[in-house]
Design a protein around this motif. Structure first.
Motif, PDB file in Angstrom:
ATOM      1  N   UNK A   1      15.190 -47.599  94.261  1.00 38.79           N
ATOM      2  CA  UNK A   1      14.896 -48.636  95.252  1.00 38.79           C
ATOM      3  C   UNK A   1      13.898 -49.660  94.706  1.00 38.79           C
ATOM      4  N   UNK A   2      14.130 -50.102  93.483  1.00 38.76           N
ATOM      5  CA  UNK A   2      13.286 -51.131  92.858  1.00 38.76           C
ATOM      6  C   UNK A   2      13.891 -52.493  93.157  1.00 38.76           C
ATOM      7  N   UNK A   3      13.130 -53.355  93.800  1.00 36.35           N
ATOM      8  CA  UNK A   3      13.637 -54.640  94.243  1.00 36.35           C
ATOM      9  C   UNK A   3      13.379 -55.756  93.256  1.00 36.35           C
ATOM     10  N   UNK A   4      13.932 -56.948  93.536  1.00 36.38           N
ATOM     11  CA  UNK A   4      13.757 -58.094  92.636  1.00 36.38           C
ATOM     12  C   UNK A   4      12.300 -58.523  92.506  1.00 36.38           C
ATOM     13  N   UNK A   5      11.509 -58.333  93.577  1.00 35.98           N
ATOM     14  CA  UNK A   5      10.108 -58.745  93.523  1.00 35.98           C
ATOM     15  C   UNK A   5       9.341 -57.962  92.459  1.00 35.98           C
ATOM     16  N   UNK A   6       9.604 -56.649  92.355  1.00 36.79           N
ATOM     17  CA  UNK A   6       8.914 -55.842  91.354  1.00 36.79           C
ATOM     18  C   UNK A   6       9.313 -56.257  89.942  1.00 36.79           C
ATOM     19  N   UNK A   7      10.594 -56.545  89.747  1.00 38.20           N
ATOM     20  CA  UNK A   7      11.056 -56.982  88.432  1.00 38.20           C
ATOM     21  C   UNK A   7      10.396 -58.302  88.041  1.00 38.20           C
ATOM     22  N   UNK A   8      10.351 -59.237  89.000  1.00 37.47           N
ATOM     23  CA  UNK A   8       9.762 -60.545  88.721  1.00 37.47           C
ATOM     24  C   UNK A   8       8.264 -60.440  88.492  1.00 37.47           C
TER      25      UNK A   8
ATOM     26  N   UNK B   1      17.973 -61.781  84.382  1.00 35.53           N
ATOM     27  CA  UNK B   1      16.947 -62.572  83.704  1.00 35.53           C
ATOM     28  C   UNK B   1      16.129 -61.684  82.758  1.00 35.53           C
ATOM     29  N   UNK B   2      15.725 -60.512  83.245  1.00 37.89           N
ATOM     30  CA  UNK B   2      14.984 -59.568  82.417  1.00 37.89           C
ATOM     31  C   UNK B   2      15.853 -59.104  81.241  1.00 37.89           C
ATOM     32  N   UNK B   3      17.114 -58.809  81.537  1.00 37.67           N
ATOM     33  CA  UNK B   3      18.038 -58.286  80.535  1.00 37.67           C
ATOM     34  C   UNK B   3      18.262 -59.286  79.402  1.00 37.67           C
ATOM     35  N   UNK B   4      18.541 -60.541  79.737  1.00 38.45           N
ATOM     36  CA  UNK B   4      18.797 -61.546  78.707  1.00 38.45           C
ATOM     37  C   UNK B   4      17.515 -61.900  77.947  1.00 38.45           C
ATOM     38  N   UNK B   5      16.375 -61.894  78.632  1.00 36.09           N
ATOM     39  CA  UNK B   5      15.103 -62.109  77.924  1.00 36.09           C
ATOM     40  C   UNK B   5      14.872 -61.011  76.891  1.00 36.09           C
ATOM     41  N   UNK B   6      15.229 -59.793  77.264  1.00 33.35           N
ATOM     42  CA  UNK B   6      15.064 -58.669  76.344  1.00 33.35           C
ATOM     43  C   UNK B   6      15.986 -58.823  75.138  1.00 33.35           C
ATOM     44  N   UNK B   7      17.225 -59.213  75.367  1.00 33.16           N
ATOM     45  CA  UNK B   7      18.174 -59.395  74.263  1.00 33.16           C
ATOM     46  C   UNK B   7      17.755 -60.523  73.328  1.00 33.16           C
ATOM     47  N   UNK B   8      16.976 -61.470  73.851  1.00 35.78           N
ATOM     48  CA  UNK B   8      16.540 -62.617  73.039  1.00 35.78           C
ATOM     49  C   UNK B   8      15.289 -62.329  72.210  1.00 35.78           C
ATOM     50  N   UNK B   9      14.693 -61.153  72.405  1.00 35.28           N
ATOM     51  CA  UNK B   9      13.479 -60.823  71.645  1.00 35.28           C
ATOM     52  C   UNK B   9      13.820 -60.729  70.160  1.00 35.28           C
ATOM     53  N   UNK B  10      13.133 -61.483  69.299  1.00 38.37           N
ATOM     54  CA  UNK B  10      13.414 -61.411  67.859  1.00 38.37           C
ATOM     55  C   UNK B  10      13.078 -60.026  67.288  1.00 38.37           C
ATOM     56  N   UNK B  11      13.828 -59.627  66.271  1.00 36.88           N
ATOM     57  CA  UNK B  11      13.586 -58.390  65.518  1.00 36.88           C
ATOM     58  C   UNK B  11      13.835 -57.119  66.330  1.00 36.88           C
ATOM     59  N   UNK B  12      14.543 -57.235  67.435  1.00 39.95           N
ATOM     60  CA  UNK B  12      14.912 -56.039  68.185  1.00 39.95           C
ATOM     61  C   UNK B  12      15.950 -55.268  67.370  1.00 39.95           C
ATOM     62  N   UNK B  13      15.704 -53.992  67.157  1.00 37.84           N
ATOM     63  CA  UNK B  13      16.594 -53.196  66.304  1.00 37.84           C
ATOM     64  C   UNK B  13      17.944 -52.987  66.973  1.00 37.84           C
TER      65      UNK B  13
ATOM     66  N   UNK C   1       6.613 -57.765  87.294  1.00 39.01           N
ATOM     67  CA  UNK C   1       6.405 -57.158  85.982  1.00 39.01           C
ATOM     68  C   UNK C   1       6.582 -58.178  84.872  1.00 39.01           C
ATOM     69  N   UNK C   2       7.603 -58.999  85.022  1.00 41.08           N
ATOM     70  CA  UNK C   2       7.878 -59.984  83.988  1.00 41.08           C
ATOM     71  C   UNK C   2       6.787 -61.049  83.947  1.00 41.08           C
ATOM     72  N   UNK C   3       6.344 -61.481  85.110  1.00 41.75           N
ATOM     73  CA  UNK C   3       5.324 -62.527  85.175  1.00 41.75           C
ATOM     74  C   UNK C   3       3.988 -62.068  84.615  1.00 41.75           C
ATOM     75  N   UNK C   4       3.685 -60.772  84.740  1.00 40.81           N
ATOM     76  CA  UNK C   4       2.388 -60.264  84.303  1.00 40.81           C
ATOM     77  C   UNK C   4       2.459 -59.506  82.975  1.00 40.81           C
ATOM     78  N   UNK C   5       3.566 -59.691  82.260  1.00 38.19           N
ATOM     79  CA  UNK C   5       3.660 -59.092  80.938  1.00 38.19           C
ATOM     80  C   UNK C   5       3.792 -57.589  80.941  1.00 38.19           C
ATOM     81  N   UNK C   6       4.419 -57.026  81.964  1.00 44.80           N
ATOM     82  CA  UNK C   6       4.598 -55.577  82.017  1.00 44.80           C
ATOM     83  C   UNK C   6       5.969 -55.160  81.519  1.00 44.80           C
TER      84      UNK C   6
END
Length: 286
Positions: free
Chosen positions: A242-249, A211-223, A251-256
């Motif tokens: 040892x970074x789990x799904x909760x940390x990824x979610x 989810x994070x990966x595809x959101x990143x690829x969808x960012x406009x103007x990414x070089x 970060x994404x939810x809080x704009x990190x």
């Protein structure tokens, strides 16, 4: 694993789409070079490796640089060494063949069994480079002027040519190739690819990472959009740290920024863009 070119398909270590498998089989049947284009990191070079392994044959790699000339693929004549040997009185100078170094096409043409020849990143070379190989790739033979030899393919090699679309290739060259563009894998195909490399990866972590990966690829103007190979590097780091799904979610939810973002973002402009978007997201969430 497939053992015949006509049946080339996904293997235990390499996932191919039905369209790509069809392109490989069509190029082999037509005895035309297969020109593969696609984003860097989509497995173009890996395709040649897997095809050679599937056929149980040799892979000859010709990696093209900006300074590469077509002649180097045929042979190189080392006149400097011959002059030096002449000055030293060596008997070698009487046979000019001692100073002829076969290139990758020569090696492919004289191989004991049908090899796979990879001409990697052809668009790196001068614009005339593809045109200079037209006759050799079409007729599968060339002439060695220094020795008077005619080198002709014993077995017509399977030729895989890759391009990252850095420059347009000549029409005359394109007409002689079978073309296939490797589209970026969808989520389901990426899951299959990841499972080859990380068979025990938790589904929750994989889903969150994708989810994070595809959101990143969808960012406009990414070089530079992150590629499949960079996704695999990133997942490896997530597991090591040892970074789990909760940390990824979270970060994404809080704009990190995503953890270990250096595996996905490869230049400062893209880092600055994502940081700016993350900052704006945090402000809006307050």
């Amino acid at each position: 694993m497939a053992r015949q070119a006509a049946g080339f398909q996904s293997t235990e270590s390499y996932i191919v789409s039905p369209e790509l498998a069809l392109a490989v089989n069509a190029a082999v049947t037509l005895e035309k070079p297969l020109l593969i284009k696609g984003e860097p990191g989509t497995g173009k070079t890996k395709l040649a490796e897997e095809l050679a392994a599937a056929l149980d044959t040799d892979l000859l790699r010709w990696h093209i640089k900006s300074t590469t000339k077509a002649q180097q693929g045929l042979y190189e004549y080392d006149a400097v060494s011959r002059l030096r040997d002449s000055q030293l009185g060596s008997e070698r100078v009487h046979d000019i063949a001692n100073y002829i170094k076969p290139g990758k096409l020569w090696q492919a043409f004289t191989a004991d069994k049908r090899p796979v020849l990879l001409i990697d990143e052809i668009d790196k070379a001068d614009i005339e480079f593809p045109n200079d190989l037209l006759h050799e790739l079409d007729q599968m033979e060339f002439y060695v002027y220094e020795t008077g030899e005619q080198i002709k393919a014993t077995h017509r090699p399977i030729v895989i040519i890759t391009s990252n679309n850095e420059k347009e290739l000549p029409d005359a060259f394109l007409r002689r190739c079978f073309f296939h563009y490797i589209r970026f894998p969808d989520a389901q195909t990426l899951k299959q690819i990841v499972s080859v490399h990380f068979p025990n990866l938790q589904p929750k972590l994989l889903n969150a990472a994708l989810e994070v990966f595809f959101d990143l690829r969808d960012v406009p103007h990414l070089k530079k959009k992150p590629s499949t190979s960079e996704l695999l590097d990133w997942l490896k780091l997530l597991l090591v740290e040892d970074i789990g799904p909760e940390q990824l979610q979270s970060n994404q939810a809080h704009g990190g920024l995503m953890p270990m973002f250096g595996a996905l973002l490869k230049n400062e402009q893209d880092v600055e863009l994502i940081e700016k978007l993350a900052f704006m997201s945090r402000r809006q969430s307050k």
